[in-house]
Design a protein around this motif. Structure first.
Motif, mmCIF file in Angstrom:
data_model
loop_
_atom_site.group_PDB
_atom_site.id
_atom_site.type_symbol
_atom_site.label_atom_id
_atom_site.label_comp_id
_atom_site.label_asym_id
_atom_site.label_seq_id
_atom_site.Cartn_x
_atom_site.Cartn_y
_atom_site.Cartn_z
ATOM 1 N N MET A 90 -5.362 11.902 -26.457
ATOM 2 C CA MET A 90 -4.065 11.676 -27.084
ATOM 3 C C MET A 90 -4.253 10.943 -28.407
ATOM 4 O O MET A 90 -5.223 10.211 -28.596
ATOM 5 C CB MET A 90 -3.175 10.853 -26.143
ATOM 6 C CG MET A 90 -1.682 10.959 -26.391
ATOM 7 S SD MET A 90 -0.725 9.960 -25.207
ATOM 8 C CE MET A 90 -1.031 10.837 -23.673
ATOM 9 N N ALA B 23 -0.338 15.829 -19.394
ATOM 10 C CA ALA B 23 0.370 16.655 -20.375
ATOM 11 C C ALA B 23 -0.168 16.435 -21.780
ATOM 12 O O ALA B 23 -0.012 17.293 -22.654
ATOM 13 C CB ALA B 23 1.862 16.346 -20.337
ATOM 14 N N GLN B 24 -0.777 15.273 -22.023
ATOM 15 C CA GLN B 24 -1.370 14.939 -23.321
ATOM 16 C C GLN B 24 -0.335 14.976 -24.453
ATOM 17 O O GLN B 24 -0.631 15.351 -25.582
ATOM 18 C CB GLN B 24 -2.558 15.861 -23.626
ATOM 19 C CG GLN B 24 -3.631 15.818 -22.559
ATOM 20 C CD GLN B 24 -4.812 16.711 -22.853
ATOM 21 O OE1 GLN B 24 -5.734 16.318 -23.568
ATOM 22 N NE2 GLN B 24 -4.801 17.914 -22.300
ATOM 23 N N VAL B 25 0.884 14.583 -24.105
ATOM 24 C CA VAL B 25 1.972 14.461 -25.073
ATOM 25 C C VAL B 25 2.327 12.985 -25.169
ATOM 26 O O VAL B 25 2.696 12.370 -24.169
ATOM 27 C CB VAL B 25 3.211 15.270 -24.644
ATOM 28 C CG1 VAL B 25 4.361 15.044 -25.621
ATOM 29 C CG2 VAL B 25 2.878 16.748 -24.534
ATOM 30 N N SER B 26 2.226 12.411 -26.340
ATOM 31 C CA SER B 26 2.488 10.987 -26.491
ATOM 32 C C SER B 26 3.982 10.689 -26.484
ATOM 33 O O SER B 26 4.769 11.349 -27.161
ATOM 34 C CB SER B 26 1.884 10.469 -27.801
ATOM 35 O OG SER B 26 2.229 9.105 -27.990
ATOM 36 N N GLY C 214 4.760 8.701 -30.146
ATOM 37 C CA GLY C 214 4.338 9.397 -31.345
ATOM 38 C C GLY C 214 4.792 8.682 -32.601
ATOM 39 O O GLY C 214 5.889 8.129 -32.655
ATOM 40 N N ALA D 187 10.548 10.583 -26.049
ATOM 41 C CA ALA D 187 10.225 11.650 -25.102
ATOM 42 C C ALA D 187 11.258 11.684 -23.982
ATOM 43 O O ALA D 187 12.001 10.722 -23.766
ATOM 44 C CB ALA D 187 8.827 11.448 -24.526
ATOM 45 N N SER E 190 0.915 5.937 -23.079
ATOM 46 C CA SER E 190 0.856 6.638 -24.361
ATOM 47 C C SER E 190 0.344 5.716 -25.458
ATOM 48 O O SER E 190 -0.583 6.053 -26.200
ATOM 49 C CB SER E 190 2.233 7.187 -24.736
ATOM 50 O OG SER E 190 2.641 8.210 -23.853
ATOM 51 N N GLN F 150 -3.754 6.204 -26.504
ATOM 52 C CA GLN F 150 -3.916 6.915 -27.773
ATOM 53 C C GLN F 150 -4.500 6.017 -28.858
ATOM 54 O O GLN F 150 -4.689 6.443 -29.992
ATOM 55 C CB GLN F 150 -2.573 7.449 -28.255
ATOM 56 C CG GLN F 150 -1.616 6.363 -28.751
ATOM 57 C CD GLN F 150 -0.265 6.892 -29.153
ATOM 58 O OE1 GLN F 150 0.057 8.052 -28.922
ATOM 59 N NE2 GLN F 150 0.554 6.051 -29.773
ATOM 60 N N HIS G 1 10.184 16.452 -26.326
ATOM 61 C CA HIS G 1 9.905 15.503 -27.406
ATOM 62 C C HIS G 1 10.977 15.622 -28.482
ATOM 63 O O HIS G 1 11.474 16.708 -28.760
ATOM 64 C CB HIS G 1 8.528 15.783 -28.024
ATOM 65 C CG HIS G 1 8.055 14.706 -28.943
ATOM 66 N ND1 HIS G 1 8.165 14.798 -30.313
ATOM 67 C CD2 HIS G 1 7.489 13.507 -28.688
ATOM 68 C CE1 HIS G 1 7.677 13.700 -30.854
ATOM 69 N NE2 HIS G 1 7.258 12.902 -29.896
ATOM 70 N N ARG H 197 7.901 20.743 -24.414
ATOM 71 C CA ARG H 197 6.472 20.809 -24.702
ATOM 72 C C ARG H 197 5.683 21.484 -23.582
ATOM 73 O O ARG H 197 4.921 22.413 -23.828
ATOM 74 C CB ARG H 197 5.921 19.399 -24.953
ATOM 75 C CG ARG H 197 6.526 18.716 -26.175
ATOM 76 C CD ARG H 197 6.132 19.396 -27.473
ATOM 77 N NE ARG H 197 4.700 19.338 -27.689
ATOM 78 C CZ ARG H 197 4.068 18.329 -28.286
ATOM 79 N NH1 ARG H 197 4.763 17.293 -28.744
ATOM 80 N NH2 ARG H 197 2.762 18.348 -28.456
ATOM 81 N N THR H 198 5.851 21.011 -22.350
ATOM 82 C CA THR H 198 5.052 21.590 -21.269
ATOM 83 C C THR H 198 5.578 21.118 -19.922
ATOM 84 O O THR H 198 6.346 20.153 -19.841
ATOM 85 C CB THR H 198 3.568 21.183 -21.415
ATOM 86 O OG1 THR H 198 2.770 21.924 -20.494
ATOM 87 C CG2 THR H 198 3.370 19.701 -21.163
#
Length: 555
Positions: free
Chosen positions: A263, A302-305, A308, A316, A355, A359, A412, A546-547
């Motif tokens: 991340m 999921a590797q979504v921060s 961000g 999110a 997150s 990251q 996101h 996102r996923t």
């Protein structure tokens, strides 16, 4: 580096885990050789295509014409958005140019991108390059340059903002001093392109690692140290002792040292790696119960921060589906989006903490540059869908999962929200349109409906199938092309992709300014049913899907 206080001898010492992820390896790179002078040379000015960057570069071009007319200055725009590499342009510059100036980096995502492009030109194509940024992103871009292996990359700064400034004001920027160094901007640029670069002593010593444990200290000192080191969300945490982390790890069959993912706060910042144990550390800090851990691991996978770094201050949203909702007592009814469920609250908080720490940080001015911030980031709109009261298939089934599978879906954005009560009989279609026009035009809408309102959509519009409702939303979300293309966000993020020929963006350039164009792609629109039917309220979030990740895979 961890900052701790002096231990209080009256308190016992405690050993806790370090919550940070593992930094990427930095490979040091060599800058390009410099010409001794720019006289008679070709210098490219590269427009990153963000918020009037071109207008400032025109003033740089005019400065050369007035002061160094022998320099052949050529302005080029990047072919796509600033986030995309442009090897065709880099090859042109390498073949025909002697130096380059790229800019302007003046947002939390474009500034790292501009720096990265400058490093690419320097180290891969052998072109001396200076990057222009606004002073707000000083720490950001210096960090990116160091991560990119070229800490001595020339970085020149002008005042913020660039967007909306007159030519006279931008000329004053170019002719004035760099607000960081105090040196004249153009003198700094000329020197950056003609004087050789040497690595600093700091760069030679730039090595990073993450110890597994924090040095033993008292509980009070550890709490203070975690706060000072920006490892918390500024609220009290549970200290991640070895026993607590072990209890969390017992809730999954995965090994503690198994890599879960990578991340970063934004592109071009370097992907940090994290393991099951590191996720467990942050779950403990959030106050989560061990039975929640598979959901938290799925969020991490999921590797979504959720932290961000975008100057637009995104947040999110996490939607849980399947049997796990009831197994761990998640709330999908009254108050589901509020602080009324331990599972909802701590899973969402864990998503935020993991997150920011895994990251490599979320520090204001360095790894977080959200201009306003976003209150949703405290628990990231984490809730369970009310599948039992929804008239349609649940979200995870829509995304291709079996209804018996437990999942978490990540969205996101969450910067814009519109809100209403029910659907009136006469003008409900117009009311829906007005709400859609109130969301930001670059983040597709996610409708969050109380079950009462969901049934009203069936009663009013006959949307027995969810897809029928999604199609209606797509067709309703339209605006005149002239208004659409005049939106600043569209100019920044959609227009470059359209001019590059990417569909369906490119197709929106064809209609006249008064003709209607669709704002969103149909596949990006989503509907989630949640709430306790105390009334038929509903909201539209600008929330990009996102996923979806299986929770069962992380049990």
């Amino acid at each position: 580096m961890l900052q701790q206080g002096k231990p209080d001898s009256a308190q016992p010492l405690v050993t806790v885990h370090n919550p940070m992820g593992y930094p990427p390896k930095v490979s040091r790179k060599q800058p390009a050789d410099r010409p001794t002078s720019l006289d008679g040379k070709v210098v490219y000015l590269v427009d990153s295509r963000f918020d009037d960057s071109l207008e400032l570069l025109k003033e740089v071009e005019a400065w050369f014409a007035r002061n160094m007319p022998s320099v052949d200055v050529r302005i080029r725009q990047m072919a796509n958005t600033y986030s995309k590499d442009d090897p065709q342009l880099w090859e042109e510059i390498k073949a025909n140019g002697h130096a380059a100036i790229i800019g302007v980096g003046h947002c939390s995502t474009c500034a790292p991108a501009v720096t990265t492009h400058a490093i690419t030109l320097e180290t891969k194509y052998g072109v001396p390059t200076a990057a222009i940024h606004t002073e707000k992103f000083d720490k950001v871009v210096r960090s990116v340059a160091k991560m990119g292996g070229l800490s001595q990359q020339p970085l020149v700064f002008v005042p913020q903002p660039v967007m909306g400034k007159t030519p006279e004001e931008l000329r004053a920027y170019v002719e004035g001093p760099d607000p960081i160094s105090g040196k004249p901007v153009m003198k700094e640029i000329i020197e950056a392109l003609t004087v050789g670069l040497s690595a600093s002593a700091e760069d030679a010593q730039f090595e990073r690692s993450t110890p597994r444990l924090v040095e033993p200290d008292t509980e009070d000192n550890l709490h203070a140290a975690f706060l000072r080191n920006n490892w918390t969300d500024k609220l009290p945490i549970i200290l991640p002792t070895d026993a607590r982390v072990a209890d969390m790890l017992a809730a999954t069959s995965r090994k503690p040292d198994e890599v879960v993912g990578h991340m970063q706060p934004t592109t071009n910042r370097g992907l940090w790696e994290y393991t099951v144990e590191k996720v467990a550390v942050n779950a403990v800090m959030a106050g989560a119960s061990p039975e929640y851990f598979p959901v938290i691991l799925a969020l991490a996978a999921a590797q979504v921060s959720a932290r961000g770094s975008t100057s637009s201050s995104a947040a999110a949203m996490a939607v849980v589906n399947g049997p796990v909702r009831n197994e761990i007592g998640m709330n999908c009814g009254v108050g589901a989006l509020g602080p009324y469920s331990h599972a909802n609250a701590t899973i969402g908080r864990a998503f935020g903490l993991l997150s920011q720490n895994l990251q490599g940080g979320s520090v204001v001015g360095e790894t977080f540059m959200g201009s306003l911030g976003n209150n949703y980031t405290y628990n990231n709109l984490t809730f369970a869908e009310n599948e039992e009261r929804s008239p349609w298939e649940p979200l995870h089934v829509q995304k291709g999962f079996d209804a018996r599978t437990s999942t978490v879906s990540i969205f996101h954005g969450c910067r814009s929200t519109t809100f209403s009560l029910g659907l009136r009989k006469e003008y409900w279609r117009e009311h829906v349109r007005d709400m859609l026009l109130g969301t930001d035009a670059i983040t597709a809408p996610t409708l969050v409906l109380d079950p009462i309102c969901a049934r009203q959509f069936i009663d009013r519009g006959g949307f027995v199938n969810k897809q029928d409702l999604l199609d209606f939303i797509y067709e309703t979300a339209q605006m005149p092309a002239g208004r659409y293309w005049d939106l600043q966000l569209v100019q920044n993020y959609i227009y470059p992709r359209a001019t590059f020929g990417e569909e369906p963006m490119a197709g929106k350039l064809k209609p006249g300014k008064d003709e209607l164009v669709h704002i969103f792609r149909p596949q990006d629109i989503n509907v989630v049913v949640v709430g306790g039917e105390s009334n038929g309220y509903w909201q539209i979030y600008g929330a990009h899907y996102r996923t979806t990740v299986s929770v069962d895979d992380w049990r």
